[in-house]
Scaffold this active site. Structure first.
Site, PDB file in Angstrom:
ATOM      1  CE1 TYR A 139      -4.065  -1.995   0.566  1.00  9.34           C
ATOM      2  CE2 TYR A 139      -2.640  -3.266   2.019  1.00  9.34           C
ATOM      3  CZ  TYR A 139      -3.826  -3.134   1.305  1.00  9.34           C
ATOM      4  OH  TYR A 139      -4.756  -4.141   1.327  1.00  9.34           O
TER       5      TYR A 139
ATOM      6  N   PRO B  28      -8.862   0.125   2.607  1.00  9.17           N
ATOM      7  CG  PRO B  28      -7.707  -0.553   0.682  1.00  9.17           C
ATOM      8  CD  PRO B  28      -8.381   0.627   1.313  1.00  9.17           C
TER       9      PRO B  28
END
Lengths: 632, 632
Positions: free
Chosen positions: B267, B341
């Site tokens: 990420y 997320p």
């Protein structure tokens, strides 16, 4: 026109399939044939010992066994008290603590074969069924690459004979009887000629291969017969889901083994035969077996609404001391040793036979080892078979004997239980130790001093360690996967000590660069650094003592097309976050502050040598040069 | 002509499939439809929290998750030191000790869906794909058995649009965007009318079902966007196979999550959007994401020869507080809560939604519970979603913030790490506690006195116990399988005390025979004694204190066609042969020498009440009579 393969396996029972797994995984061109049109689904062997599960783990199929099988936790002994009444006299664990990272499991042989078949299929090898061998010839020519010729007939199954039909009769381990076989197939199919480098007969107690070699099983039987039955019973005996070893005062003995799917395996003493008398299968029935069982466990009751399989068998032990012919044809499993089934040993020893043979055959077929390593198969496995038969002889005698109650004559129950416990490690399969040979060094006091609990000749036992890169707690022996590679397990010591770190770096550098280093010499130039001999490093210091990226390349080689770093070859002996650990050095008997050592491990996980860092490369060179062949 | 079913599930992502598992296992007539022609195979969610694995265990699929997934063992925080250089400042376990018998695992969503699909298939339910809902109507008639009518169109897929194509653009959780969907299918197929008792919209953030009900998601976004990528990287960052939480001094933040098959999920903080600006997916690429990552981890290097999936997403949190309409139509999962997320929460909370709903719907569809239990779905799950969004809001802000270095302004890394640890139990999913309701009793001091560590409203936590019949060490919570049954866990106490044994026998007799006993009242006369409410007994005394056959019938009922005895309902709190144990009573906070207690456990494993033996049957009667329906 003959079809060529490297290895032809005759017989697809546990021994044959285990061999197939090795050869499929190592990419050896193999065929495996079986006379039967279908595989067994019920009955037959069921005991899976610790060492066998370790072997399954090396093929990544242990989890399936553990999931489907029933773990045996306890053994309870029922004996007559002084009035002749059955009482539970003692309870012991079925697997003694510290035997293995696995425990004994029971599961029907058919499922175990399924796991092996799936493993083999993954490597591209499938069983060819309805194939019957007709002739075997071995050429004396030394120039022929495929000197063994086997003619096989493709059979046309006439009808499906189900061995698991409860009316099927006598117990036998792996294969249809000749009579049943003759009823089940026409021999009218086409005949194929197969030429192989090696042929292995895994074709059971009535081995066709053994007969072709002119070898025979020797031994005899005890003239005692037992019944065996897989059923779902209803009983008021207080114990049913643990192993029950039960001697009645006057009605014989019985063994209860709780199985998967709520089944229970019963072994039930039935009767005696006169010398020379043959056991008449047609006179037997499940009702007769249950009736015998009822007499033995009285006054407890027994009903069996569902019987899944049954059989009767005669107790006997037989051994063939010749297991290979010119290092071209071999026997494995029941083909060279048969005995009674109660010890839960047969299938295990059979698979261990071919686990021993498989990597050796693969290395020879691929031309990376000289054929002389094949001599060690018989040297190592006949001795195990001999011990198996000795064990079975003892246990059977005590099992079938009338117990001594009060002052009466008979088998001492104390003696029986003591033997049972004493044999625990042996029967778990973990006590197997091979003698010094071409591929096994001698032990010396100096070597024992380096690693007090690592026994040269035994398999490398597991300890919980922590993987450097991902902090996972892992069983070190899980890293010894069955892929044909030799391994050097380097006990690197304390990486926080500059002196020891230097010694370790020097060792790695020497292993990587010295012309005589077997890693340098036997790894093909284009292959990954860990493809022939893999180095696993275990530090006594914790992960924080040295960053992962500071380890030398040999300890974490870059592999594959993209040269990705490996992250699963370096471990530390420290307490993990959640799974304990930190006892590996003490478990192996290696001094965490000491100079370290290098443990040489064979592809079948047996320890071949223990070496100090000093002269390590030179000693390894001498060892591997005895049997390894340099690639060109 | 309409086709009838009990439950229609719209959407076959994790929430829909989890619901399908419940309904398939409990034999409810169900259909599950999805607009997409194929399921996803790469990318999307991957975090699986402890409580989710407990839930998977109740469906017997946890082992597949554990085998294929990568367990996360450690989190390491990299922060700038006072000179702005990245250093590893601390390491903590990813799963705190004593959180669960399972640990966090990561695995791509596609495989997780496969496990649920297989579980559902075993119960006879399969996903119907290329089915698009057109209209939804709810009849006001109180006499109609199937009052919800949904028209669906069978689609004709025009071309396969692969969502896992690395060029596919924006991150979304479960479903194709409307535009992509319109490109992928013609709407010319036949139209079917389905009448259902209940309809559940598990159709993701852009839920069609939610729109039909006129409900909307409320919340907003932070105008910050991140990249996400599954790749096999080569880097000299010292840590890659543990979770890495990294804040650079000036270039943004990054999260590394090591995955299965040597993949790594990244990420990566990318940039900001102006208020009102829309994220332009077409302007993004894996190269841009990797470039952002390189700036963040500099001076360490990063190469990604293989990128399996990538996407970009905008941080935001949205919630719909209405999750049901007339207890006939429900929303679950992303259909009522969306967020960023990184916390690895979304898929878990979504599946937990339908795990909560499934057994209630099954009980109502089968007519064994009154519809009033359905009120508790929204009561229980909207609060969890609210907490999720609060958590995500906090974590996102700290994650995307510039770290405070030396005296500069910014996010305190100490504050960030402290929050991370503090939220550990919450983010593992094991802290979920439901409030008192129709199916959840109030806690009282007297109840807490009986079992200090059993929290009414929380799920029943596991302890290692020993199974009486087979001596296996087992996790008690493994016995709480998801089959729709309620359970009474009877802490029987010391069976060696004649007084306590008598009290236990009296309790069992009363539960078995009293007309008001829910076991007596709600178990159909022909059904097995344990088919509606199962009794599990845990003694504080060891197995030897009382023979198995001496336990009362309620504790070991005879079941099935052959009336086989059960062997898996009685346990003792003692040290097992090989696996530890003997700490269950102390773990649950129950006095081993005390009077014992009865813990009432719902089909979803949440503790509904804790009762003393005295008045137990009467209190149970009052509780179950509130919502259970007596069979006729």
């Amino acid at each position: 026109m003959a079809n060529e393969c490297d290895v032809l396996i005759i017989g697809a029972g546990p021994a044959g399939l285990m061999l197939g797994c090795w050869l499929a995984r190592t990419g050896v061109k193999t065929r495996i044939i079986d006379r039967r049109a279908t595989k067994i689904t019920r009955g037959h062997a069921d005991g899976v010992q610790c060492r066998t599960i370790e072997i399954f783990q090396s093929f990544a199929i242990a989890d399936r066994l553990q999931k489907e099988g029933n773990e045996l936790s306890e053994v309870v002994f029922y004996n007559p008290d002084k009035d002749g009444n059955l009482v539970a006299t003692s309870r012991i664990p079925d697997t003694e603590p510290n035997t293995s990272r696995f425990r004994h499991v029971v599961l029907n042989q058919g499922r175990i074969e399924d796991f092996l078949i799936d493993c083999m299929n993954t490597g591209g090898l499938a069983v060819e069924r309805s194939m019957s061998p007709l002739s075997l010839e071995i050429s004396d020519s030394t120039t022929e690459s495929h000197p063994v010729t086997v003619k096989v007939q493709h059979l046309i199954p006439l009808e499906k004979v189900s061995e698991s039909d409860p009316s099927s009769g006598l117990y036998r381990s792996n294969i249809l009887s000749d009579e049943e076989f003759d009823r089940s197939a026409s021999k009218g199919g086409k005949i194929e000629t197969i030429k192989a480098k090696y042929v292995v007969g895994c074709d059971g107690a009535r081995s066709w291969t053994r007969k072709q070699l002119g070898f025979s099983l020797e031994g005899d039987s005890a003239n005692i017969y037992w019944g065996v039955m897989d059923a779902r019973p209803i009983t008021n005996l207080p114990d049913l889901r643990v192993k029950v070893v039960l001697h009645s005062a006057d009605s014989g003995s019985l063994l209860i083994v709780p199985r998967e799917r709520n089944l229970v395996r019963f072994y039930i003493q039935m009767g005696k035969l006169q010398p020379g008398e043959k056991l008449d299968a047609s006179a037997q029935s499940p009702e007769k077996i249950i009736e015998s069982a009822r007499k033995i466990i009285a006054p407890y009751t027994l009903e069996c609404p569902q019987v899944e399989w049954w059989s009767v068998y005669e107790i006997g032990q037989r051994l063939c001391k010749n297991v290979s012919f010119k290092n071209r044809v071999f026997l494995a499993g029941d083909a060279f040793h048969t005995h009674s089934p109660k010890g839960g040993q047969g299938m295990n020893v059979s698979m261990a036979d071919s686990y021993n043979l498989g990597w050796k055959l693969a290395a020879c077929a691929k031309g990376i080892s000289s054929p002389s390593v094949l001599d060690t198969y018989g040297e190592e496995r006949v001795e195990v078979a001999r011990q198996l038969i000795e064990f079975d002889h003892k246990v059977s005698r005590l099992f079938s004997g009338k117990p001594a109650v009060a002052e009466s004559e008979g088998v001492s129950m104390e003696e029986f239980q003591a033997l049972w416990v004493r044999m625990g490690k042996w029967s778990s399969g973990t006590a197997t130790k091979y003698e010094p040979s071409l591929i096994m060094a001698e032990s010396t006091a100096a070597k024992i001093g380096l690693a007090k609990n690592i026994i040269i000749g035994s398999h490398f036992e597991s300890q919980m360690v922590v993987c450097y890169a991902d902090a996972h707690a892992v069983q070190l022996a899980d890293k010894l996967v069955a892929d044909g590679r030799w391994r050097l397990i380097v006990f690197a010591g304390n990486m926080g000590s500059p002196n020891q770190l230097q010694r370790f770096n020097d060792l790695c550098s020497h292993l990587l660069n010295a012309p005589e280093s077997p890693i340098k010499k036997y790894t093909p130039p284009a292959a990954d650094l860990n493809s022939v001999i893999e180095v696993l490093t275990l530090t006594s210091s914790p992960r924080r003592a040295l960053p992962y990226s500071a380890f030398p390349e040999l300890a974490r080689p870059f592999v594959g097309r993209y040269r990705y770093p490996t992250y699963d070859q370096i471990f530390s002996d420290e307490v993990s976050y959640l799974d304990g650990g930190g006892e590996a050095y003490s478990g192996y008997g290696v001094d965490p502050s000491g100079p370290g050592c290098v443990v040489v491990v064979r592809p079948d996980q047996h320890v071949a040598d223990v070496l100090p860092f000093e002269d390590c490369v030179e000693t390894l060179a001498l060892f591997f040069d005895r049997f390894m062949i340099q690639c060109e």
